[in-house]
Write an enzyme that holds these catalytic residues in place. Structure first.
Site, PDB file in Angstrom:
ATOM      1  N   HIS A  79       0.805  -1.225   0.000  1.00 23.98           N
ATOM      2  CA  HIS A  79       0.000   0.000   0.000  1.00 23.98           C
ATOM      3  C   HIS A  79       0.840   1.277   0.000  1.00 23.98           C
ATOM      4  O   HIS A  79       0.473   2.263  -0.576  1.00 23.98           O
ATOM      5  CB  HIS A  79      -0.992  -0.001   1.169  1.00 23.98           C
ATOM      6  CG  HIS A  79      -0.347   0.036   2.518  1.00 23.98           C
ATOM      7  ND1 HIS A  79       0.105  -1.098   3.145  1.00 23.98           N
ATOM      8  CD2 HIS A  79      -0.058   1.051   3.352  1.00 23.98           C
ATOM      9  CE1 HIS A  79       0.629  -0.775   4.320  1.00 23.98           C
ATOM     10  NE2 HIS A  79       0.546   0.537   4.467  1.00 23.98           N
ATOM     11  N   ASP A  80       1.993   1.249   0.683  1.00 26.69           N
ATOM     12  CA  ASP A  80       2.815   2.466   0.795  1.00 26.69           C
ATOM     13  C   ASP A  80       4.051   2.466  -0.103  1.00 26.69           C
ATOM     14  O   ASP A  80       4.977   3.240   0.117  1.00 26.69           O
ATOM     15  CB  ASP A  80       3.276   2.644   2.256  1.00 26.69           C
ATOM     16  CG  ASP A  80       2.233   3.360   3.101  1.00 26.69           C
ATOM     17  OD1 ASP A  80       1.360   4.032   2.534  1.00 26.69           O
ATOM     18  OD2 ASP A  80       2.309   3.235   4.341  1.00 26.69           O
TER      19      ASP A  80
ATOM     20  N   LYS B  94       5.917   5.513  -1.240  1.00 23.18           N
ATOM     21  CA  LYS B  94       6.779   6.315  -0.357  1.00 23.18           C
ATOM     22  C   LYS B  94       8.250   6.255  -0.753  1.00 23.18           C
ATOM     23  O   LYS B  94       9.041   7.079  -0.302  1.00 23.18           O
ATOM     24  CB  LYS B  94       6.625   5.853   1.105  1.00 23.18           C
ATOM     25  CG  LYS B  94       5.325   6.322   1.773  1.00 23.18           C
ATOM     26  CD  LYS B  94       5.297   5.906   3.238  1.00 23.18           C
ATOM     27  CE  LYS B  94       4.004   6.338   3.935  1.00 23.18           C
ATOM     28  NZ  LYS B  94       3.908   5.793   5.300  1.00 23.18           N
TER      29      LYS B  94
ATOM     30  N   HIS C 208      -5.991   3.555  -0.420  1.00 26.78           N
ATOM     31  CA  HIS C 208      -5.990   3.270   1.018  1.00 26.78           C
ATOM     32  C   HIS C 208      -6.123   4.522   1.877  1.00 26.78           C
ATOM     33  O   HIS C 208      -6.328   4.417   3.091  1.00 26.78           O
ATOM     34  CB  HIS C 208      -4.773   2.433   1.430  1.00 26.78           C
ATOM     35  CG  HIS C 208      -3.457   3.144   1.423  1.00 26.78           C
ATOM     36  ND1 HIS C 208      -2.762   3.416   0.271  1.00 26.78           N
ATOM     37  CD2 HIS C 208      -2.701   3.632   2.434  1.00 26.78           C
ATOM     38  CE1 HIS C 208      -1.633   4.031   0.567  1.00 26.78           C
ATOM     39  NE2 HIS C 208      -1.566   4.184   1.882  1.00 26.78           N
ATOM     40  N   HIS C 209      -6.011   5.717   1.309  1.00 29.10           N
ATOM     41  CA  HIS C 209      -6.241   6.950   2.089  1.00 29.10           C
ATOM     42  C   HIS C 209      -7.523   7.667   1.698  1.00 29.10           C
ATOM     43  O   HIS C 209      -7.766   8.796   2.119  1.00 29.10           O
ATOM     44  CB  HIS C 209      -5.050   7.906   1.967  1.00 29.10           C
ATOM     45  CG  HIS C 209      -3.848   7.442   2.729  1.00 29.10           C
ATOM     46  ND1 HIS C 209      -3.833   7.338   4.105  1.00 29.10           N
ATOM     47  CD2 HIS C 209      -2.624   7.021   2.301  1.00 29.10           C
ATOM     48  CE1 HIS C 209      -2.639   6.886   4.496  1.00 29.10           C
ATOM     49  NE2 HIS C 209      -1.890   6.680   3.419  1.00 29.10           N
TER      50      HIS C 209
ATOM     51  N   ASP D 235      -4.338  -0.424   7.976  1.00 27.39           N
ATOM     52  CA  ASP D 235      -3.181   0.472   8.005  1.00 27.39           C
ATOM     53  C   ASP D 235      -3.259   1.442   9.188  1.00 27.39           C
ATOM     54  O   ASP D 235      -2.297   1.610   9.927  1.00 27.39           O
ATOM     55  CB  ASP D 235      -3.116   1.248   6.682  1.00 27.39           C
ATOM     56  CG  ASP D 235      -1.890   2.155   6.602  1.00 27.39           C
ATOM     57  OD1 ASP D 235      -0.821   1.749   7.102  1.00 27.39           O
ATOM     58  OD2 ASP D 235      -2.010   3.264   6.035  1.00 27.39           O
TER      59      ASP D 235
HETATM   60  P1  C2E Z   1       1.523   6.358   8.420  1.00 30.04           P
HETATM   61  O1  C2E Z   1       2.418   6.829   9.513  1.00 30.04           O
HETATM   62  O2  C2E Z   1       1.672   4.931   8.000  1.00 30.04           O
HETATM   63  O3  C2E Z   1       0.039   6.612   8.848  1.00 30.04           O
HETATM   64  C1  C2E Z   1      -1.025   6.098   8.127  1.00 30.04           C
HETATM   65  C2  C2E Z   1      -2.324   6.704   8.550  1.00 30.04           C
HETATM   66  O4  C2E Z   1      -2.597   6.382   9.920  1.00 30.04           O
HETATM   67  C3  C2E Z   1      -2.358   8.210   8.506  1.00 30.04           C
HETATM   68  O5  C2E Z   1      -2.623   8.681   7.209  1.00 30.04           O
HETATM   69  C4  C2E Z   1      -3.513   8.515   9.463  1.00 30.04           C
HETATM   70  O6  C2E Z   1      -4.743   8.253   8.828  1.00 30.04           O
HETATM   71  C5  C2E Z   1      -3.322   7.465  10.539  1.00 30.04           C
HETATM   72  N1  C2E Z   1      -2.502   8.028  11.622  1.00 30.04           N
HETATM   73  C6  C2E Z   1      -1.214   7.788  11.892  1.00 30.04           C
HETATM   74  N2  C2E Z   1      -0.821   8.468  12.992  1.00 30.04           N
HETATM   75  C7  C2E Z   1      -1.905   9.144  13.430  1.00 30.04           C
HETATM   76  C8  C2E Z   1      -2.144  10.026  14.541  1.00 30.04           C
HETATM   77  O7  C2E Z   1      -1.264  10.312  15.343  1.00 30.04           O
HETATM   78  N3  C2E Z   1      -3.419  10.514  14.674  1.00 30.04           N
HETATM   79  C9  C2E Z   1      -4.410  10.209  13.823  1.00 30.04           C
HETATM   80  N4  C2E Z   1      -5.633  10.728  14.000  1.00 30.04           N
HETATM   81  N5  C2E Z   1      -4.205   9.380  12.730  1.00 30.04           N
HETATM   82  C10 C2E Z   1      -2.976   8.881  12.557  1.00 30.04           C
HETATM   83  P2  C2E Z   1      -2.193  10.169   6.786  1.00 30.04           P
HETATM   84  O8  C2E Z   1      -2.497  11.114   7.875  1.00 30.04           O
HETATM   85  O9  C2E Z   1      -2.813  10.426   5.467  1.00 30.04           O
HETATM   86  O10 C2E Z   1      -0.649  10.086   6.641  1.00 30.04           O
HETATM   87  C11 C2E Z   1      -0.035   9.383   5.610  1.00 30.04           C
HETATM   88  C12 C2E Z   1       1.418   9.249   5.863  1.00 30.04           C
HETATM   89  O11 C2E Z   1       1.998  10.572   5.912  1.00 30.04           O
HETATM   90  C13 C2E Z   1       1.752   8.622   7.200  1.00 30.04           C
HETATM   91  O12 C2E Z   1       1.761   7.218   7.089  1.00 30.04           O
HETATM   92  C14 C2E Z   1       3.141   9.187   7.446  1.00 30.04           C
HETATM   93  O13 C2E Z   1       4.105   8.511   6.684  1.00 30.04           O
HETATM   94  C15 C2E Z   1       3.022  10.588   6.906  1.00 30.04           C
HETATM   95  N6  C2E Z   1       2.680  11.555   7.952  1.00 30.04           N
HETATM   96  C16 C2E Z   1       1.437  11.974   8.331  1.00 30.04           C
HETATM   97  N7  C2E Z   1       1.524  12.918   9.306  1.00 30.04           N
HETATM   98  C17 C2E Z   1       2.834  13.101   9.555  1.00 30.04           C
HETATM   99  C18 C2E Z   1       3.591  13.947  10.458  1.00 30.04           C
HETATM  100  O14 C2E Z   1       3.028  14.737  11.238  1.00 30.04           O
HETATM  101  N8  C2E Z   1       4.926  13.866  10.425  1.00 30.04           N
HETATM  102  C19 C2E Z   1       5.566  13.011   9.574  1.00 30.04           C
HETATM  103  N9  C2E Z   1       6.923  12.956   9.598  1.00 30.04           N
HETATM  104  N10 C2E Z   1       4.928  12.205   8.704  1.00 30.04           N
HETATM  105  C20 C2E Z   1       3.564  12.239   8.702  1.00 30.04           C
HETATM  106 FE    FE Z   2      -0.164   5.357   3.012  1.00 35.38          FE
HETATM  107 FE    FE Z   3       1.308   2.044   6.051  1.00 36.45          FE
END
Ligand code: C2E
Ligand code: FE
Ligand code: FE
Ligand code: SIN
Ligand code: SIN
Ligand code: SIN
Length: 389
Positions: free
Chosen positions: A247-248, A251, A302-303, A331
């Site tokens: 899915h990712d 990246k 997936h988003h 995810d």
């Molecule tokens: P990921 O870390 O694999 O997170 C996937 C999804 O899990 C996120 O999609 C979000 O829907 C949920 N998620 C993860 N952590 C949290 C959280 O702390 N709170 C909430 N409410 N949901 C959470 P999203 O937001 O579309 O992010 C996609 C990807 O973008 C993330 O994959 C990560 O790689 C990156 N990302 C998102 N926010 C941040 C951030 O603040 N800092 C960094 N460095 N990367 C981020």
């Molecule tokens: Fe993703």
């Molecule tokens: Fe993931």
């Protein structure tokens, strides 16, 4: 022979098949076999086909494993494979020499005395079965190499012995088997290779983002559990399990300073990050392979969110492919429960609350209900593939 002595229930007396019945059996089984991609299931179907065609009590299809110098088979209801050394027993002899073997009475046959004493009769002593008639027919692949054999035991008509016609029929089945099995094995090998490539691709994606390789394994297993709980077929759930680790994959194209930024992303950085969905889709959608096609959908969708507020397209409800809706839950469940460079792992209660709040908003409401149902099994997976601190 006294029927009451049999350890494995009373063998059923049967009648010889009429030519019409024989044809029906052949059509029925060849249709099933042609649709079957698993070697194990092909083996069992072929054994059943052989048994019915010649009214044998038992029929086994053995395959040669050259790497291990063994013959192996899969028995119905048996959990494990059965393996014997390549040279041993009647089947070993038939495969080594290419000879067809035809025995009327396993307890009165000089030619194969040794193989019978150490094979069939020995097995009989352990199981209480009484082997009488035996027929073994080797078969070859398209290159003419012997790749296995049919073994039939005990003729269940009053005649009690196999006839020349039975040998002819089983020889026909064997020649068909050799070819079908070869193509099933090739397909399986290709699929095994694909699975490995896919897992590796998924892991490469995760390595860059400093997430452990176990993230993709967990997402795969969670997706499978939710898919099954939702009522998806075994076959399709298995497909999703293979596809969801990618899915990712998009990246890989996101620069390090964004991907591994310890803090919150700027709006601009987040926009860039969102492109991992489209990038993944474009990487994967070139292929015609079933698994990669499914993976392309998962990467793309997936988003997306049930209420239409997700990305990249903002599609909503059932416009979002079921694979995307399931992987979204898997995810996020995993992302929330794991440490990330930008956040600490959440407690389970808090995660479940988020899913309840987002039921019908971010996530498909029915799938959230399924997730709650299969949660105990998901937690087992979480323990099994836990990240090392
Ligand atoms: P990921 O870390 O694999 O997170 C996937 C999804 O899990 C996120 O999609 C979000 O829907 C949920 N998620 C993860 N952590 C949290 C959280 O702390 N709170 C909430 N409410 N949901 C959470 P999203 O937001 O579309 O992010 C996609 C990807 O973008 C993330 O994959 C990560 O790689 C990156 N990302 C998102 N926010 C941040 C951030 O603040 N800092 C960094 N460095 N990367 C981020
Ligand atoms: Fe993703
Ligand atoms: Fe993931
Ligand atoms: C053998 O054929 O020698 C052993 C396997 C069996 O008896 O079923
Ligand atoms: C064999 O000995 O290979 C055939 C008979 C049996 O053991 O089942
Ligand atoms: C996609 O557009 O993500 C793949 C096609 C589909 O969703 O069916």
């Amino acid at each position: 022979m006294d029927g009451t002595e049999h350890g494995i229930g009373q063998p059923q007396m049967r009648e010889e098949l009429s030519p019409e019945q024989l044809l029906r059996v052949i059509f029925e089984y060849t249709a099933k076999i042609a649709n079957e991609r698993s070697v194990d299931r092909v083996l069992m179907l072929m054994a059943d086909m052989g048994r019915e065609m010649i009214a044998a009590d038992r029929c086994t299809v053995w395959l040669v494993d050259r790497k291990r110098n063994e013959l192996w088979t899969k028995v119905a209801h048996g959990v494990d494979e059965l393996r014997i050394p390549l040279g041993s027993g009647l089947v070993g002899h038939a495969v080594a020499t290419g000879e067809q073997i035809f025995i009327d009475d396993a307890y009165n046959n000089a030619e194969y005395e040794e193989a019978l004493a150490t094979g069939a009769r020995l097995t009989d002593r352990m199981t209480g079965y009484r082997t009488k008639a035996i027929m073994v027919i080797p078969f070859r692949n398209n290159e003419g190499e012997i790749t296995g054999c049919y073994q039939a035991i005990n003729k269940m008509t009053p005649a009690g012995v196999f006839s020349a016609k039975d040998m002819e029929i089983l020889t026909l089945a064997a020649s068909y088997s050799g070819k079908s099995l070869e193509s099933a094995m090739l397909t399986q090998e290709i699929e095994e290779t694909q699975k490995e490539i896919i897992m590796t691709m998924g892991e490469i994606g995760e390595m860059r983002s400093k997430e452990t390789g176990n993230h993709v394994k967990r997402v795969a297993e969670y997706s499978y559990l939710i898919a099954r709980g939702y009522g998806m077929s075994e076959d399709e759930a298995e497909l999703l399990k293979l596809a969801s680790p990618m899915h990712d994959i998009g990246k890989v194209a996101i620069p390090d300073e964004v991907l591994n930024k310890p803090g919150k992303l700027t709006d601009e950085q987040y926009e860039l990050m969102k492109s991992h969905t489209v990038i993944g889709y474009n990487l994967l959608n070139k292929s015609n392979r079933r698994i990669l096609k499914a993976a392309a959908i998962v990467a793309h969708e997936h988003h997306e969110k049930w209420n239409g507020e997700g990305y990249p397209r903002g599609i909503r409800g059932e416009e979002i492919h079921i694979y995307g809706r399931i992987t979204a839950i898997a995810d996020v469940f995993d992302a929330l429960g794991s440490d990330r460079v930008y956040k600490k792992a959440w407690e389970l209660d808090r995660i479940i609350n988020l899913f309840k709040e987002e039921r019908g908003r971010h996530f498909d409401p029915r799938l959230v209900d399924v997730m709650i149902e299969v949660l105990p099994e998901m937690l087992k997976i979480r323990d099994k593939y836990a990240d090392l601190a």
